[in-house]
Design a protein around this motif. Structure first.
Motif, mmCIF file in Angstrom:
data_model
loop_
_atom_site.group_PDB
_atom_site.id
_atom_site.type_symbol
_atom_site.label_atom_id
_atom_site.label_comp_id
_atom_site.label_asym_id
_atom_site.label_seq_id
_atom_site.Cartn_x
_atom_site.Cartn_y
_atom_site.Cartn_z
ATOM 1 N N LEU A 168 -0.532 -9.216 7.531
ATOM 2 C CA LEU A 168 -1.318 -8.527 6.515
ATOM 3 C C LEU A 168 -1.422 -9.388 5.256
ATOM 4 O O LEU A 168 -2.485 -9.502 4.648
ATOM 5 C CB LEU A 168 -0.648 -7.184 6.199
ATOM 6 N N LEU A 183 -1.309 -8.501 -6.530
ATOM 7 C CA LEU A 183 -0.246 -7.837 -5.772
ATOM 8 C C LEU A 183 1.069 -8.597 -5.870
ATOM 9 O O LEU A 183 2.075 -8.175 -5.323
ATOM 10 C CB LEU A 183 -0.634 -7.732 -4.294
ATOM 11 N N TYR B 57 0.774 -9.907 -18.087
ATOM 12 C CA TYR B 57 -0.108 -11.020 -17.714
ATOM 13 C C TYR B 57 -0.016 -12.126 -18.747
ATOM 14 O O TYR B 57 0.013 -13.301 -18.435
ATOM 15 C CB TYR B 57 -1.562 -10.541 -17.619
ATOM 16 N N ARG B 78 4.530 -7.327 -11.871
ATOM 17 C CA ARG B 78 5.547 -6.711 -11.030
ATOM 18 C C ARG B 78 6.567 -5.955 -11.875
ATOM 19 O O ARG B 78 6.962 -4.842 -11.542
ATOM 20 C CB ARG B 78 6.285 -7.774 -10.203
ATOM 21 N N TYR B 89 -8.174 -2.477 -12.895
ATOM 22 C CA TYR B 89 -8.930 -3.551 -13.524
ATOM 23 C C TYR B 89 -10.421 -3.295 -13.458
ATOM 24 O O TYR B 89 -10.904 -2.529 -12.635
ATOM 25 C CB TYR B 89 -8.611 -4.888 -12.856
ATOM 26 N N THR B 93 -9.689 -4.847 -7.530
ATOM 27 C CA THR B 93 -8.778 -5.752 -6.836
ATOM 28 C C THR B 93 -8.593 -5.315 -5.397
ATOM 29 O O THR B 93 -7.675 -5.757 -4.737
ATOM 30 C CB THR B 93 -7.406 -5.770 -7.535
ATOM 31 N N LEU B 94 -9.480 -4.454 -4.936
ATOM 32 C CA LEU B 94 -9.387 -4.042 -3.530
ATOM 33 C C LEU B 94 -9.966 -5.145 -2.659
ATOM 34 O O LEU B 94 -10.793 -5.936 -3.102
ATOM 35 C CB LEU B 94 -10.180 -2.758 -3.313
ATOM 36 N N ILE B 95 -9.538 -5.160 -1.414
ATOM 37 C CA ILE B 95 -10.032 -6.169 -0.486
ATOM 38 C C ILE B 95 -11.161 -5.554 0.331
ATOM 39 O O ILE B 95 -10.936 -4.636 1.105
ATOM 40 C CB ILE B 95 -8.893 -6.678 0.387
ATOM 41 N N ASN B 97 -13.033 -6.290 2.881
ATOM 42 C CA ASN B 97 -13.098 -6.281 4.342
ATOM 43 C C ASN B 97 -11.969 -5.489 4.989
ATOM 44 O O ASN B 97 -11.811 -5.540 6.199
ATOM 45 C CB ASN B 97 -13.073 -7.709 4.888
ATOM 46 N N MET B 98 -11.168 -4.803 4.189
ATOM 47 C CA MET B 98 -10.083 -4.021 4.781
ATOM 48 C C MET B 98 -10.326 -2.537 4.520
ATOM 49 O O MET B 98 -11.090 -2.156 3.645
ATOM 50 C CB MET B 98 -8.751 -4.453 4.179
ATOM 51 N N GLU B 102 -5.313 0.157 4.782
ATOM 52 C CA GLU B 102 -4.704 -1.175 4.681
ATOM 53 C C GLU B 102 -4.503 -1.578 3.223
ATOM 54 O O GLU B 102 -3.478 -2.136 2.847
ATOM 55 C CB GLU B 102 -5.576 -2.216 5.391
ATOM 56 N N VAL B 105 -1.504 0.326 1.811
ATOM 57 C CA VAL B 105 -0.233 -0.123 2.380
ATOM 58 C C VAL B 105 0.172 -1.477 1.798
ATOM 59 O O VAL B 105 1.325 -1.685 1.413
ATOM 60 C CB VAL B 105 -0.323 -0.191 3.921
ATOM 61 N N ILE B 106 -0.785 -2.385 1.668
ATOM 62 C CA ILE B 106 -0.456 -3.731 1.188
ATOM 63 C C ILE B 106 0.000 -3.702 -0.272
ATOM 64 O O ILE B 106 0.706 -4.590 -0.733
ATOM 65 C CB ILE B 106 -1.658 -4.688 1.373
ATOM 66 N N SER B 107 -0.374 -2.643 -0.994
ATOM 67 C CA SER B 107 -0.002 -2.597 -2.416
ATOM 68 C C SER B 107 1.468 -2.255 -2.622
ATOM 69 O O SER B 107 1.986 -2.406 -3.715
ATOM 70 C CB SER B 107 -0.873 -1.581 -3.142
ATOM 71 N N LEU B 111 7.243 -4.152 2.031
ATOM 72 C CA LEU B 111 6.619 -3.882 3.311
ATOM 73 C C LEU B 111 7.646 -4.120 4.399
ATOM 74 O O LEU B 111 8.396 -5.092 4.352
ATOM 75 C CB LEU B 111 5.456 -4.853 3.538
ATOM 76 N N LYS B 156 -4.303 4.241 -5.748
ATOM 77 C CA LYS B 156 -3.302 3.209 -5.480
ATOM 78 C C LYS B 156 -2.211 3.251 -6.535
ATOM 79 O O LYS B 156 -1.021 3.194 -6.218
ATOM 80 C CB LYS B 156 -4.001 1.838 -5.470
#
Lengths: 305, 507
Positions: A168, A183, B57, B78, B89, B93-95, B97-98, B102, B105-107, B111, B156
């Motif tokens: 992932l 992230l 940042y 973080r 933002y 910042t979402l992807i 193609n997912m 997903e 979960v990736i956030s 994991l 999210k």
């Protein structure tokens, strides 16, 4: 003549496996690399370097399988080098890839001079055609273990990309470096590892060339498989399992010329030999139209931006 | 969600310098628990800098951050997340193609090495049931509308159990209805003491409607703060801009004759993915008229502008300029004087490394008096023309030899407008002309556009800023899904109705 035409089909299928196996490994390596958002054109050099390393280690140690492993490691080093160079600001992965391709082949030729003459131990093959008494079928079903490993790798890679956190992360980095940074993912490190793993697979593909088929080490050993892998991966829509079928298709296309020759058709022999290149060209032309994007392509790839 | 109140966030004496530039100077700010707080200011006022310092940042040069009266060190996003501070933002910042699943979960910070998708899906389905808005987990993000993406970003942050939500201009890509819905839900959650919200905005309407408290920054400095109920709109506007400047109504002359200058019939255009983005668009623009194309971005506006600018080929349809078929060749563009100010002009219509003078001469470098015989360039003449344009259009800094990419956004915009208007433009295509510009530059550009209209130019104004369209356009059309679905005169415009058409939810 009827048996002869069956012979052509059997020879093409056998050739698909025999010639397709290096395509399989190098395209899986390219697939993983591209999933992380980079293109590694240097895999052509990695392939040649892997062929030389595998041959040399097999010769010295007497173990072809140790040769395969070392070929993979050599490939991983070249992949890591590519990725490290690309991690600098304003460095283009395509340009680095071309440099790495020349570097890899040049280094392999330089180090490989002493290995052109001697004969190294060959990778053993598994006889799956013992039940048959047709010699063509027996020949076609002589399968190398690497092909079976390649199938396992293709299935495993697809599963890993979908179902593990590592997979992932690779996909996130390949889709959007910005999102990955937001992230807190280490973009460069993930790409380094992916590219090195991709190089490992391509190196193994190279060792297959020198240790099994065509089984020799010479400077003309690779015929562009590393570059064609880029087209294969596009054709396979970045899906590892599809890389398997596409590699077999390319392997079969490359086997068509010799297969026809074996039944006495020599007409257009060179045209038939050029089929894989023509197919590559066709894939590139069809998919790289300026009017559309490549569906399923990782978004970070320079060709799709 | 826990029952305790969100933490109390306080910023004391924060200063941030970028080289010689002081982006933030001794700013104090407090976000009380369960409040909906608006951070108001012009572009470049330091709002984003302040928020990025809070998020880790940027690392401020001076100042500290207190959370429930305890000083905390936030070195990275973080760290902020561990403390329960999350940011949505401006660029998603979402992807794309997912899937939503997903992406959520990736956030997560941790994991498991092997992801059990079924279990994750069950957990998230339960989480979604408690949320005020619903998004399908299986949906691919690229298929979501902007408002839905915004909701996923907010979900999210809530999923990550952040109690302080910072949103950077969250409504800039939303329709008025979507904006009201999202902000309304956020306000309800602050009322329930579930979260505190800080939104960066320059839209006073949103501040008045949704926020409890407001803090105003100007040129990197704290100007004031207070309860929204204690302040009037003009007080807030004045704090934001400095002196009492408001948008002046632009003088308009109406021509009596209606001569069609640009007519588009049944235009069909593909986008980059080969999907039809403009589907049979019809529009006619007359002399001395501004037609405003409203719409949420991604409904074919970009492709439409690119076709008119000659950057993209249409697959069908005709473009008639003064009754004659138009092909965007250099020769025809000059003959018909059809010029264009596309969005992001530095990328779309300038060569960043070439000088301001050269960029200003792109339309006419090979004609008299800039060239002899169409091929020998006279650089001193190009420089002289540039000088007069720089003066006329107030481009700063006024040096023709500077590479154009060294100019600020507003001045690039002025320069391109100068180039496109100076040849007596007949038809002007403008896309998001004031995006990201400050108040003065915005006023300047809008005045120039209206002035061109008053001289008889037909103007097609494509903008994502509905207020801009209503201010400038004579007629407003709404573009949705590649077609113009609604038309109204700007004077009689019904905002709610326009908004419904923008989302395709017209009755």
């Amino acid at each position: 003549m009827e048996v002869g035409w069956w012979g052509v089909l059997i020879a093409v299928l056998g050739g698909a496996i025999r010639i397709g196996t290096p395509f399989l490994f190098v395209s899986l390596g390219e697939c993983l690399t591209e999933k992380s958002g980079r293109i590694n054109l240097g895999l052509e050099g990695t392939l040649v370097m892997g062929a030389m390393t595998g041959y040399a280690i097999s010769l010295h140690s007497g173990s072809p399988w140790l040769g395969v492993l070392c070929a993979g490691l050599a490939g991983a080093v070249l992949g890591a080098l590519h990725s490290w160079l690309c991690s600098f600001q304003r460095v283009n992965d395509i340009a680095v890839g071309i440099a790495m391709m020349l570097f890899g082949t040049g280094l392999a030729f330089f180090l490989g001079k002493p290995y052109i003459q001697p004969s190294a131990p060959r990778l053993p093959s598994i006889d799956l055609g013992g039940w048959s008494n047709v010699p063509q079928l027996q020949a076609a079903l002589q399968i190398n273990g690497l092909f079976l490993i390649g199938i396992v790798v293709a299935i495993a890679l697809g599963w890993i990309l979908k179902n593990t956190s590592w997979g992932l992360k690779v996909r996130v980095v390949g889709e959007s470096a910005d999102a990955a940074r937001a992230l807190g993912l280490p973009v460069d490190r993930i790409r380094l590892l992916s590219t090195a793993q991709g190089g490992f697979l391509a190196g193994i593909g190279g060792s297959y060339l020198s240790l099994y088929y065509p089984f020799n080490w010479s400077e003309g050993l690779s015929s562009g498989q590393g570059l064609m892998a880029v087209a294969l991966v596009i054709f396979a829509r970045w899906q590892p399992l599809a890389c398997l079928w596409v590699s077999l298709l390319w392997g079969g296309a490359a086997a068509l010329g010799p297969a026809l020759q074996s039944v006495g058709i020599t007409y257009g022999y060179y045209i038939f030999n050029a089929i894989p290149y023509i197919m590559t060209l066709a894939v590139m032309i069809i998919t790289c139209s300026p009017r559309r994007n490549l569906l399923g392509a990782p978004h970070e790839l320079t060709v799709t931006r | 969600m826990t029952n305790t109140v969100p933490p109390d966030l306080e910023v004391l004496g924060m200063t941030k310098r970028f080289g010689p530039l002081v982006a933030l100077k001794d700013v104090n700010f407090r976000l009380r628990p369960g409040r909906f707080h608006a951070l108001l200011g012009e572009n470049g006022a330091g709002k984003s800098t302040l928020v990025k310092c809070i998020m880790g940042y940027y690392h401020p040069d001076e100042g500290k951050i207190l959370l429930d009266q305890q000083q905390v060190a936030i070195r990275s996003p973080r760290d902020a997340q561990v403390l329960g501070i999350g940011m949505v933002y401006q660029q998603f910042t979402l992807i794309p193609n997912m899937t939503v699943l997903e992406n959520l979960v990736i956030s997560k910070a941790k994991l498991s090495p092997i992801i059990n998708w079924r279990e994750e899906e069950n957990k998230l389905t339960q989480f979604m049931e408690k949320m005020p808005f619903k998004i399908s987990l299986a949906a691919r993000v690229s298929s979501l509308a902007a408002g839905e993406k915004q909701k996923v970003e907010i979900l999210k942050q809530l999923f990550l159990q952040n109690r302080i939500l910072i949103l950077d201009e969250p409504t800039s890509v939303l329709t008025p209805q979507e904006a009201d819905e999202v902000l309304g839900h956020l306000r309800a959650m602050t009322r329930a003491q579930q979260i505190s919200v800080l939104i960066i905005t320059h839209k006073l309407r949103e501040v008045v409607t949704f926020a409890d408290e407001v803090t105003v920054l100007r040129k990197g400095q704290f100007v004031g703060s207070g309860l929204v109920s204690d302040l009037t709109v003009s007080q807030m506007a004045e704090m934001m801009v400095g002196s009492e400047v408001t948008a002046r109504p632009k003088e308009r002359h109406t021509s009596s004759t209606k001569t069609p200058k640009l007519a588009i019939h049944d235009l069909r255009v593909h986008d980059d993915a080969g999907v039809e983005a403009v589907r049979g668009l019809q529009v006619t623009i007359h002399a001395g008229e501004i037609v405003g194309v409203a719409g949420v971005s991604g409904n074919g506006q970009r492709e439409l502008v690119e076709v008119l600018a000659g950057q993209r080929q249409a697959i069908a349809g005709t473009i008639l300029v003064r009754g004659m078929p138009f092909e965007p060749t250099r020769e025809q563009i000059v003959r018909h004087k059809i010029y264009c100010l596309p969005e992001e002009p530095l990328l779309n219509t300038c060569v960043g490394n070439m000088s301001l003078a050269e960029n200003l001469a792109f339309r006419n470098f090979d004609v008299e008096p800039h060239a002899v015989g169409g091929w020998l360039i006279k650089h001193h003449m190009i420089r002289r023309s540039a000088q007069s344009l720089i003066e006329q259009y107030n481009i700063k800094p006024p040096y023709p030899h500077l590479p154009i990419r060294s100019l600020s956004g507003g001045n690039v915009q002025r320069a391109v407008l100068a180039r496109e208007l100076s040849d007596g433009v007949e038809i002007l295509i403008v896309a998001n002309p004031c995006f990201g510009l400050d108040f003065l530059a915005t006023e300047d550009i809008r005045l120039q556009i209206v002035a061109a209209r008053n001289r008889g130019t037909a103007v097609l104004l494509v903008s994502e800023d509905l207020d801009e369209i209503l201010e400038l356009a004579d007629r407003t059309v709404v573009m949705f899904n590649g077609q113009l679905v609604y038309e109204t005169t700007s004077s009689g415009a019904d905002l709610a109705l326009i908004g419904r058409h923008m989302t395709g939810h017209a009755a």
